[in-house]
Design a protein around this motif. Sequence first.
Motif, PDB file in Angstrom:
ATOM      1  N   PHE A 131       2.138   8.329  -3.568  1.00 59.65           N
ATOM      2  CA  PHE A 131       1.046   7.468  -2.290  1.00 59.65           C
ATOM      3  C   PHE A 131       2.250   7.372  -1.339  1.00 59.65           C
ATOM      4  O   PHE A 131       1.187   7.172  -0.248  1.00 59.65           O
ATOM      5  CB  PHE A 131       1.313   5.505  -3.115  1.00 59.65           C
ATOM      6  CG  PHE A 131       0.538   5.449  -4.245  1.00 59.65           C
ATOM      7  CD1 PHE A 131      -0.617   4.838  -3.637  1.00 59.65           C
ATOM      8  CD2 PHE A 131       0.775   5.943  -5.565  1.00 59.65           C
ATOM      9  CE1 PHE A 131      -1.426   4.316  -4.848  1.00 59.65           C
ATOM     10  CE2 PHE A 131       0.377   5.666  -6.845  1.00 59.65           C
ATOM     11  CZ  PHE A 131      -0.960   4.529  -6.378  1.00 59.65           C
ATOM     12  N   TYR A 132       3.286   7.631  -1.360  1.00 59.74           N
ATOM     13  CA  TYR A 132       3.327   8.221   0.356  1.00 59.74           C
ATOM     14  C   TYR A 132       2.917   9.103   0.906  1.00 59.74           C
ATOM     15  O   TYR A 132       3.170   8.982   2.091  1.00 59.74           O
ATOM     16  CB  TYR A 132       5.249   8.170   0.352  1.00 59.74           C
ATOM     17  CG  TYR A 132       5.897   7.250   1.047  1.00 59.74           C
ATOM     18  CD1 TYR A 132       5.938   7.703   2.245  1.00 59.74           C
ATOM     19  CD2 TYR A 132       7.324   7.198   0.222  1.00 59.74           C
ATOM     20  CE1 TYR A 132       7.334   7.312   3.329  1.00 59.74           C
ATOM     21  CE2 TYR A 132       8.342   6.925   1.229  1.00 59.74           C
ATOM     22  CZ  TYR A 132       7.772   7.053   2.388  1.00 59.74           C
ATOM     23  OH  TYR A 132       9.561   6.071   3.429  1.00 59.74           O
ATOM     24  N   ALA A 187      -0.832   8.982   2.241  1.00 63.40           N
ATOM     25  CA  ALA A 187      -0.270   8.223   3.324  1.00 63.40           C
ATOM     26  C   ALA A 187       0.297   9.304   5.180  1.00 63.40           C
ATOM     27  O   ALA A 187      -0.824   8.900   5.601  1.00 63.40           O
ATOM     28  CB  ALA A 187       0.745   6.975   3.266  1.00 63.40           C
ATOM     29  N   LEU A 237      -7.862   5.923  -1.590  1.00 61.68           N
ATOM     30  CA  LEU A 237      -7.700   4.747  -1.217  1.00 61.68           C
ATOM     31  C   LEU A 237      -7.804   4.901   0.707  1.00 61.68           C
ATOM     32  O   LEU A 237      -7.576   5.165   1.377  1.00 61.68           O
ATOM     33  CB  LEU A 237      -6.060   4.564  -1.127  1.00 61.68           C
ATOM     34  CG  LEU A 237      -5.799   5.181  -2.941  1.00 61.68           C
ATOM     35  CD1 LEU A 237      -4.339   5.145  -3.064  1.00 61.68           C
ATOM     36  CD2 LEU A 237      -6.322   3.664  -3.895  1.00 61.68           C
ATOM     37  N   GLU A 245      -6.431   1.528   1.891  1.00 66.99           N
ATOM     38  CA  GLU A 245      -5.376   0.373   2.490  1.00 66.99           C
ATOM     39  C   GLU A 245      -4.432   1.591   3.720  1.00 66.99           C
ATOM     40  O   GLU A 245      -4.717   2.785   3.835  1.00 66.99           O
ATOM     41  CB  GLU A 245      -4.649   0.343   1.431  1.00 66.99           C
ATOM     42  CG  GLU A 245      -4.679  -0.070   0.612  1.00 66.99           C
ATOM     43  CD  GLU A 245      -3.544  -0.744  -0.173  1.00 66.99           C
ATOM     44  OE1 GLU A 245      -3.084  -1.126   0.290  1.00 66.99           O
ATOM     45  OE2 GLU A 245      -3.749  -0.539  -1.683  1.00 66.99           O
ATOM     46  N   ARG A 283       0.747   1.180   2.131  1.00 60.48           N
ATOM     47  CA  ARG A 283       1.637   2.589   1.547  1.00 60.48           C
ATOM     48  C   ARG A 283       2.666   2.903   1.950  1.00 60.48           C
ATOM     49  O   ARG A 283       3.389   2.644   0.478  1.00 60.48           O
ATOM     50  CB  ARG A 283       0.942   3.752   1.948  1.00 60.48           C
ATOM     51  CG  ARG A 283      -0.923   3.460   1.470  1.00 60.48           C
ATOM     52  CD  ARG A 283      -1.876   4.696   0.888  1.00 60.48           C
ATOM     53  NE  ARG A 283      -3.782   4.724   1.243  1.00 60.48           N
ATOM     54  CZ  ARG A 283      -4.243   5.561   2.327  1.00 60.48           C
ATOM     55  NH1 ARG A 283      -2.747   6.509   1.977  1.00 60.48           N
ATOM     56  NH2 ARG A 283      -4.893   5.207   2.290  1.00 60.48           N
TER      57      ARG A 283
END
Length: 455
Positions: free
Chosen positions: A133-134, A137, A368, A370, A375
């Motif tokens: 996830f990191y 982002a 994604l 977001e 994130r």
Amino acid sequence: MLTILVSYQALLIGIGLWAKRRSETHDDFLIGGRKMGGVVASLSYAAGASSAWSILGLSGIAFSIGVSAIWLLPGTITGHIVAWFFIAPRIQAAAAERRHVTLTDFLIDGLSGWQRKSAILIAGIAIVFCFSFYIAAQFDGAGTALAHEFSIPTEVAILVGAAVILVYTCLGGFWAVSITDSLQAIVMLVAALILPVTALVTLGGLGPTFSALSDEHLALTSGNVGWMAAGFLIGMASIGFGPLGQPHMLNRMMALSDQTALNRARFVALSWFVIVLSGMFLTGLAGHALLGEFLGDPEELVFQLAAELLPALAGAILVVAVLSAVMSTADSQLLVAAGVASHDLGQSNSRIWVVAIGIAAVALALLLSESIFSRVLFAWNALGATFGPLVLQRCMRRPIHENAVPIAMAIGFVLTVLFYSLPNTVGDIAERVIPFVTGWLVLWFYPKSRDKRPD
């Protein structure tokens, strides 16, 4: 503009080719042979800690909520102070003496049996999951920058940015990542000085800037009062827990060559954070004073300001700075996640895992929607809660029951994921505080047995 960007990316790949000669062994590729100097280690730590949220996210949140975003700064900087003055000397000495390669090595030293296997597995799951996830982002941030400047589809921009990162990380490993991160930290520092200073000069100084803000944006607690205000402040300041458990940052401390390098690294890293975080906070406030409630994504504020306030060349440098912020975290995290898979879990070649995790992160970035800030904070909180309490306990040399290690790690990780999936509390206090504190209490109060960890 295009020439500057292409030249800069070519430079990064060139550094990767140079570093390839210094990455012959497993330890060289993953931790630089533990021969890192203070300046390179501190700048690469700073850049890796900052990511796209420092340039895009922090300025965007300051633009959106105003002065109350200031509470992100003391919490974050305090966490880095604790990391450099309390954790760094202990983790560096342990890595040198015990030949640790990853943060997991440090945390499981002295464990055996199911506790050791469980701790390794939990650490691997947490790092690969959170870093996916990191890194996504960061790729999203790179895509935003490229798409904004060159009017190309964001998907194409993400693929281009990710490809460059994968190439030089696979080529040169830890040395390539650390040298490129140091270069990018310098570029980010320059950008964090130029943009807010230009914006403030345009407005006539700090006084006119604050006068142009609404009462809502001048509120120190974002409109919260009483216990809600306390929760907001604690939640914002508790971001400082994060640096205590970030594997891609703590491995820079493990890689330091000696105490002299550590002393130099402390000064450089902490000075960098004060300047960059303060600069991007002021950028957000000045941006709101200049532009008002413009329609668009607040995380694109820096591009909007650059287009209106800076000459074309300076604007091009700013875009390079954003890409630097993105790459400086993505490459470090790719390398750490690959190290977990190849070293801790014994799964094949490190370079293969760099590519595999990179592809997974690209997929998440494309799927994604977001914000970068959201994130990054999720991954930051989850890693901090999973590893931070145990890092502190190890550094305090307190006896720890073997059973408590995997239990505390699992609780910190699972609770963060759980609270992230639930509606937000004021200041996200549940997500940022409860998992960390709960894991720490497990380690502290679990019935003690003699810790088998070597002295």
